[in-house]
Design a protein around this motif. Structure first.
Motif, mmCIF file in Angstrom:
data_model
loop_
_atom_site.group_PDB
_atom_site.id
_atom_site.type_symbol
_atom_site.label_atom_id
_atom_site.label_comp_id
_atom_site.label_asym_id
_atom_site.label_seq_id
_atom_site.Cartn_x
_atom_site.Cartn_y
_atom_site.Cartn_z
ATOM 1 N N ARG A 94 0.861 -1.182 0.000
ATOM 2 C CA ARG A 94 0.000 0.000 0.000
ATOM 3 C C ARG A 94 0.895 1.228 0.000
ATOM 4 O O ARG A 94 1.775 1.374 0.853
ATOM 5 N N ALA A 95 0.699 2.087 -0.981
ATOM 6 C CA ALA A 95 1.463 3.330 -1.106
ATOM 7 C C ALA A 95 0.464 4.465 -1.287
ATOM 8 O O ALA A 95 -0.045 4.686 -2.380
ATOM 9 N N GLY A 96 0.163 5.154 -0.179
ATOM 10 C CA GLY A 96 -0.898 6.151 -0.245
ATOM 11 C C GLY A 96 -2.223 5.468 -0.546
ATOM 12 O O GLY A 96 -2.572 4.461 0.069
ATOM 13 N N ARG A 97 -2.939 5.967 -1.537
ATOM 14 C CA ARG A 97 -4.237 5.380 -1.896
ATOM 15 C C ARG A 97 -4.094 4.155 -2.808
ATOM 16 O O ARG A 97 -5.084 3.493 -3.117
ATOM 17 N N PHE A 98 -2.874 3.873 -3.243
ATOM 18 C CA PHE A 98 -2.651 2.810 -4.222
ATOM 19 C C PHE A 98 -2.300 1.495 -3.524
ATOM 20 O O PHE A 98 -1.567 1.468 -2.542
ATOM 21 N N VAL A 113 -9.235 1.584 -1.718
ATOM 22 C CA VAL A 113 -7.957 1.816 -2.382
ATOM 23 C C VAL A 113 -8.148 1.893 -3.890
ATOM 24 O O VAL A 113 -9.196 1.537 -4.427
ATOM 25 N N GLU A 114 -7.093 2.368 -4.563
ATOM 26 C CA GLU A 114 -6.999 2.264 -6.014
ATOM 27 C C GLU A 114 -6.134 1.041 -6.305
ATOM 28 O O GLU A 114 -4.919 1.080 -6.146
ATOM 29 N N ALA A 138 4.422 10.010 -3.596
ATOM 30 C CA ALA A 138 4.494 11.407 -4.027
ATOM 31 C C ALA A 138 3.286 11.763 -4.880
ATOM 32 O O ALA A 138 2.707 12.852 -4.745
ATOM 33 N N LEU A 139 2.887 10.864 -5.768
ATOM 34 C CA LEU A 139 1.686 11.080 -6.586
ATOM 35 C C LEU A 139 0.454 11.238 -5.708
ATOM 36 O O LEU A 139 -0.369 12.146 -5.917
#
Length: 290
Positions: A94-98, A113-114, A138-139
């Motif tokens: 999991r990286a942010g919303r992704f 999540v996306e 960062a995105l």
């Protein structure tokens, strides 16, 4: 089936490429030869051959001498189903919303999540590396701050996971390019696996050297997750293809390399927005003044 590797190092790209080409004439011949720059500012390059039979060590020693390389280190790799091993050991990320996952973890995808399906066999960037995670985080932060990038380019895209992530949250059709035609095929396969065929334009190109990339400029966001040397070389092209107010997300950098890369982009007139370290790796975000 056993696999054997033969690895050496030597200074200079031209010498390394010449040695790599010479290795292809060995008997038994390697099924693959790789030539890579070692990104530690040493100027050394690694040359490696991969064999299904034990390589001719006398022949390798002769090549090392002729090409002024270090003696080859020959190893036999264990007979392992590497894809199955990767599936077991690479947990979803999991990286942010992704949320990046393999099909073997499809039942683990949360609702908030996306999701991005990246198979373990797709070896050009599963998302587990700190550089890819840094770019995704960062995105996510840019999007959370209200940035909407209608035009996006992913230079050196690998699996195109970054371009796909941008296409998940914004309505445009990102451009994703890579110098390696196999990476472009992998990117297109990943798009299809995610039900995103047509949502990213995948191209084979060196840097920005493609008419479709030029035609799509200026970009609101450019990703470049590659290596220190190419990132510095690309600084003028990145800046010229970036829209006023646009952002660039850079990675593929060891922490100690971040300062030099930042300086190259600041010299082009960009302003640093943030830098994040994940383990040994740095991700940079810079912005072009309006």
């Amino acid at each position: 089936m056993p696999t054997y590797t033969a690895l050496t190092t030597l200074p200079g790209k031209a010498k390394a490429e010449a040695l790599g080409e010479a290795m292809e004439a060995l008997t038994p011949e390697p099924y693959g030869v790789g030539v890579f720059e070692i990104e530690d500012d040493s100027g050394l390059w690694e040359v490696g051959g991969y064999f299904t039979e034990a390589p001719d060590e006398a022949g390798l020693a002769l090549l090392a001498t002729l090409h002024e390389a270090r003696p080859f280190a020959v190893s036999e790799l264990p007979d392992v189903d590497w894809v199955a091993k990767v599936k077991r050991e690479l947990a979803p990320i999991r990286a942010g919303r992704f949320y990046l996952y393999g099909s073997h973890d499809a039942d683990s995808v949360p609702a908030d999540v996306e999701p991005l399906l990246i198979e373990a066999a797709m070896a050009f960037g599963t998302g587990h590396h700190g550089t890819t995670q840094g770019c995704l985080r960062a995105l996510d932060r840019l999007a959370t701050q209200g940035v909407v990038a209608e035009k996006v380019a992913d230079i050196g895209c690998g699996t195109a996971v970054l371009a796909m992530a941008a296409a998940r949250i914004w309505p445009g059709v990102p451009v994703a390019s890579d110098i390696d035609p196999v990476a472009v095929e992998v990117a297109e396969a990943n798009l299809a696996a995610n039900g995103m065929a047509g949502r990213v334009t995948c191209l084979e190109a060196t840097g920005f050297d493609h008419e479709a990339i030029h035609a799509g400029a200026p970009y609101d966001l450019i990703f470049a997750n590659i290596l220190k040397g190419p990132l510095i070389d690309l600084a003028p092209d990145v800046t010229s293809h970036l829209a006023p107010g646009g952002h660039v997300i850079l990675s593929g950098l060891l922490n100690e390399q971040a300062e030099a890369v930042t300086a190259a982009y600041v010299a082009q007139g960009l302003a640093q927005v943030e830098a994040e370290q994940i383990g040994d790796w740095s991700t940079l975000v810079l912005k072009k003044p309006i």
